[in-house]
Design an enzyme around this catalytic site. Structure first.
Site, PDB file in Angstrom:
ATOM      1  N   ASP A  44       0.830  -1.204   0.000  1.00 26.68           N
ATOM      2  CA  ASP A  44       0.000   0.000   0.000  1.00 26.68           C
ATOM      3  C   ASP A  44       0.865   1.255   0.000  1.00 26.68           C
ATOM      4  O   ASP A  44       0.617   2.201  -0.755  1.00 26.68           O
ATOM      5  CB  ASP A  44      -0.919  -0.018   1.219  1.00 26.68           C
ATOM      6  CG  ASP A  44      -1.735   1.259   1.354  1.00 26.68           C
ATOM      7  OD1 ASP A  44      -2.699   1.422   0.595  1.00 26.68           O
ATOM      8  OD2 ASP A  44      -1.393   2.087   2.215  1.00 26.68           O
ATOM      9  N   GLU A 114      -2.187  -5.160  -3.606  1.00 27.16           N
ATOM     10  CA  GLU A 114      -1.188  -4.448  -2.808  1.00 27.16           C
ATOM     11  C   GLU A 114      -0.149  -5.404  -2.238  1.00 27.16           C
ATOM     12  O   GLU A 114       1.042  -5.074  -2.171  1.00 27.16           O
ATOM     13  CB  GLU A 114      -1.879  -3.676  -1.683  1.00 27.16           C
ATOM     14  CG  GLU A 114      -2.720  -2.512  -2.184  1.00 27.16           C
ATOM     15  CD  GLU A 114      -3.482  -1.810  -1.092  1.00 27.16           C
ATOM     16  OE1 GLU A 114      -3.777  -0.609  -1.257  1.00 27.16           O
ATOM     17  OE2 GLU A 114      -3.792  -2.448  -0.057  1.00 27.16           O
TER      18      GLU A 114
END
EC number: 3.1.26.3
Length: 230
Positions: A44, A114
């Site tokens: 992320d 992610e």
């Protein structure tokens, strides 16, 4: 190269040296404690920075607020799920019995996307993962037209999410105002009664503090699987 992943490596455009990193990036917590959650956390941050940098360089006249909103649109929700599907990640996700059939769930696809980025970063280096991310995002970024794109401010976006899910609108209130008149700091609280959520944010004006509070609440809703529907 592990034979069963050779096709996946070709789709990703990256060959893992340590394929166990990829396995973990694809493994949901319903399967084992050794799952993708830590890699998702790392990925992320890596993704957010890479997209922030490319937007900063490509849209030189765009103000900070608009850059943040555009980045948020590119690194959250439906965009990640669609990219994950286009890269066939859904075909390789490893789920436990309690989550069978969840390969197409948007939240799981976002998380895996992610996590794979985090795994590539650990398996290589920043320059390599950046190159991979930009290749995946190239069609999206090249198609951005600031004359036609409508980037909503955080309060408008939050309102849209809540209305689409039949939830009452948030309430904003000033908790404190600190500092001298010319350098005041506003602390604002945003509340969603239906979801029992309460977030706090600060800004140099009430408007800025409310926008930041709305952005925080959007992030919390995203973690619960609530996104703006297209």
């Amino acid at each position: 190269m592990v034979p069963e992943y050779s096709r996946f490596y070709n789709i990703l455009g990256y060959n893992f040296k340590d394929y166990t990193l990829l396995i973990r990036a694809l493994t949901h917590r319903s399967k084992t404690k050794k799952n993708y959650e830590r890699l998702e956390f790392l990925g992320d941050s890596v993704l957010s920075f890479v997209i922030a940098e490319v937007l900063y360089k490509q849209f030189t006249d765009l103000a900070e607020g608009k850059l943040s909103q555009l980045r948020s649109k590119l690194v959250k929700g439906t965009t990640l799920a669609q990219l994950a599907s286009s890269l066939k990640m859904d075909e390789y996700i490893i789920l436990g019995a309690s989550e069978q059939g969840g390969h197409k769930r948007e939240k799981i696809l976002e998380d895996v996307f992610e996590a794979v980025i985090g795994a590539i970063y650990l398996d290589s280096d920043f320059a390599t993962v950046k190159k991979v991310i930009l290749k995946w995002y190239q069609p999206i970024i090249s198609s951005i037209n600031l004359d036609t794109i409508k980037v909503k401010d955080s309060k408008s976006k939050l309102q849209e999410i809540l209305l689409q899910n039949a939830l009452s609108l948030p309430e904003y209130s000033i908790e404190t105002i600190d500092g001298k008149d010319h350098e005041q700091q506003f602390t604002v609280v945003a509340m969603s009664k239906d979801l029992n959520l309460r977030v706090k944010a600060q800004g140099t004006s009430r408007k800025k503090a409310e926008q930041k509070a709305a952005e925080k609440m959007i992030e919390m809703l995203s973690q619960q699987g609530l996104h703006e529907k297209k």
